[in-house]
Design a protein around this motif. Structure first.
Motif, PDB file in Angstrom:
ATOM      1  N   SER A 335       0.827  -1.217   0.000  1.00 30.46           N
ATOM      2  CA  SER A 335       0.000   0.000   0.000  1.00 30.46           C
ATOM      3  C   SER A 335       0.850   1.252   0.000  1.00 30.46           C
ATOM      4  CB  SER A 335      -0.926  -0.003   1.226  1.00 30.46           C
ATOM      5  OG  SER A 335      -1.778  -1.125   1.213  1.00 30.46           O
ATOM      6  N   ARG A 355      -9.139   8.103  -0.614  1.00 24.98           N
ATOM      7  CA  ARG A 355      -8.018   7.186  -0.817  1.00 24.98           C
ATOM      8  C   ARG A 355      -8.045   6.080   0.230  1.00 24.98           C
ATOM      9  NH1 ARG A 355      -5.066   5.822  -4.930  1.00 24.98           N
ATOM     10  NH2 ARG A 355      -5.294   8.011  -5.555  1.00 24.98           N
ATOM     11  N   GLU A 359      -8.591   2.003  -0.336  1.00 22.54           N
ATOM     12  CA  GLU A 359      -7.629   1.022   0.148  1.00 22.54           C
ATOM     13  C   GLU A 359      -8.292   0.033   1.104  1.00 22.54           C
ATOM     14  OE1 GLU A 359      -4.341  -1.036   0.117  1.00 22.54           O
ATOM     15  OE2 GLU A 359      -4.611   0.806  -1.058  1.00 22.54           O
ATOM     16  N   GLY A 403      -3.419  -2.152   5.421  1.00 24.51           N
ATOM     17  CA  GLY A 403      -3.620  -1.351   4.212  1.00 24.51           C
ATOM     18  C   GLY A 403      -3.879   0.107   4.539  1.00 24.51           C
ATOM     19  N   THR A 407      -1.352   3.263   3.701  1.00 23.99           N
ATOM     20  CA  THR A 407      -1.835   4.372   2.878  1.00 23.99           C
ATOM     21  C   THR A 407      -1.710   5.698   3.600  1.00 23.99           C
ATOM     22  OG1 THR A 407      -3.425   2.911   1.791  1.00 23.99           O
ATOM     23  CG2 THR A 407      -3.824   5.274   1.606  1.00 23.99           C
TER      24      THR A 407
END
Length: 450
Positions: A335, A355, A359, A403, A407
């Motif tokens: 990620s 975003r 994710e 994840g 991110t």
């Protein structure tokens, strides 16, 4: 020009010719080899042999060779040359390459070399470039360029351009300025050739031109040139006066160096080091992140100690701990790597929340697919559906959290002006290991009902 495939035999042949002092044969051999290949040969020779070649060849060729050899090799070669010999090399280089080499010298040697330069105008321009930070547009630019005054007519322009072109290795663009040197636009060579010789430049030049400021960061310059597919870009000062240009070869170097730095950060190396650096330098570069990994391992062990009773009763949970930690680290690195790459290419669009949601959904799909496989493996292996459900469910949640962390952290670091590449290596792996193990045992405890 004949292209040689560099081989150990060729390098050995060069070394043998140097030892036997067969200068004429050596010159004939090197004459057929590109200067970049000669630089590669020099990198594999000892210092005396490398210096011998530099002193044997004429400055027109060795000046280019010096720009291509390894930085450490060049430093040692320059130490073996006098200030006058270095000046002879510098006189043959464009101002940007000359400034790069002189900047590597001590202050005392800098002054000595500059004073030995025959072309005083060249020396003045080099000194001007040395004022700029090497990681800015000013530090990258060369002074050599072709410009035209908007008040000239086409005939005068062609005459003046011929004079200027003698000092420029390659003419990428013709920039138009006014009487104060302020950048006004660019001139199309086609328009110049097809326009009446009596026409004025201000009537035919193109006012739209991309440019950068001397203080702009080198990475920003690379982004602009990459985005607009530019071979060269003009550089202006605070008053928008044309002061230089940056060519694509310099930007390729910037991109390569930045990629190397990001790769090292991702691998947990905090300083710019090379394989040939000293053990002490390599240790200083690696130890901080290794220490972080040690703390992470201690933290994970402390968490597992808190679930000691559950582990002793359900030993299978202990056996799957490495799998959970590894999956958390892998997902986090995946990620963060995508986000860091997107930030570097300026491809990250939209809000942070969008975003993160994207994710999270991606992690959920991947987690469910892997968890289903893991559930049936554990169930068949241990014939206990509750334990299988606990481990599989933990895997889904751990992947989702990893994840999100992978991110969010690079986005957060980027907002704070910190290189997000730092988030693609041990930092993400260690943090996700700790959170992954904590989540794993908490969910397992909840489902098994201890």
């Amino acid at each position: 020009m004949t292209q040689f495939k560099l081989s150990n035999e060729l390098i050995a042949q060069v070394a043998q010719l140097i030892e036997e002092k067969k200068d004429s044969v050596l010159l004939e051999l090197l004459e057929e080899i590109h200067y970049a290949d000669i630089a590669e040969i020099i990198d594999d020779l000892n210092l005396d042999e490398a210096t011998y070649i530099i002193k044997l060849l004429d400055s027109e060729k060795t000046s280019d060779i010096l720009t291509e050899v390894d930085d450490d090799v060049r430093e040692k070669i320059l130490e073996n040359l006098s200030a006058k010999e270095i000046a002879e090399e510098i006189d043959e280089l464009d101002t940007d390459d000359a400034a790069d080499i002189i900047s590597e010298l001590s202050d005392e040697r800098k002054q000595a070399v500059i004073s030995e330069l025959e072309d005083k105008e060249h020396a003045k321009e080099i000194v001007e470039l040395l004022r700029y930070d090497e990681d800015t547009a000013g530090g990258l630019m060369a002074k050599e360029l072709v410009s035209a005054n908007e008040n000239w007519n086409v005939l005068t322009c062609v005459k003046e351009m011929r004079k200027q072109a003698e000092e420029v290795t390659r003419v990428h663009s013709i920039y138009v300025i006014d009487d104060d040197g302020i950048l006004k636009g660019r001139l199309s060579l086609k328009d110049l050739l097809t326009t009446s010789t009596r026409a004025h430049i201000k009537d035919v030049y193109i006012p739209k031109v991309d440019y950068v400021n001397v203080n702009d960061d080198a990475e920003e310059v690379a982004r602009v040139m990459s985005k607009y597919d530019l071979e060269a870009i003009p550089v202006v000062d605070e008053m928008k006066r044309l002061v230089g240009r940056i060519t694509i070869d310099d930007i390729v170097d910037v991109i390569r160096e930045e990629a190397e730095k990001d790769y090292q950060l991702a691998a947990g190396i905090t300083q710019d080091v090379e394989a040939d650096d000293s053990i002490w330098e390599l240790t200083r570069a690696r130890l901080p992140w290794l220490f972080l990994g040690l703390l992470g391992g201690i933290g994970a062990a402390a968490i597992m100690e808190g679930f000691e009773e559950m582990i002793s009763k359900y030993a299978i949970l202990f056996f799957f701990t490495p799998l959970i930690a590894a999956m958390a680290g892998n997902v986090g690195v995946q990620s963060s790597a995508i986000i860091v790459q997107g930030l570097a290419n300026d491809d990250i669009k939209g809000s942070v929340n969008n975003r993160l949601w994207k994710e999270m959904l991606l992690a959920l799909l991947n987690g469910l697919a892997l968890a289903i496989i893991l559930f049936f493996v554990v169930w068949i292996w241990k014939e206990n559906p509750i334990e299988a459900l606990a481990i599989a469910t933990s895997l889904v949640v751990v992947i989702i959290v990893a994840g999100i962390i992978g991110t969010f952290i690079p986005l957060f670091l980027n907002k704070r002006g910190i290189d997000p590449a730092i988030a693609t290596g041990p930092f993400i792996t260690t943090s996700n290991d700790i959170f992954g193990i904590l989540i794993y045992f908490m969910i397992a405890k909840l489902i098994i009902g201890i």
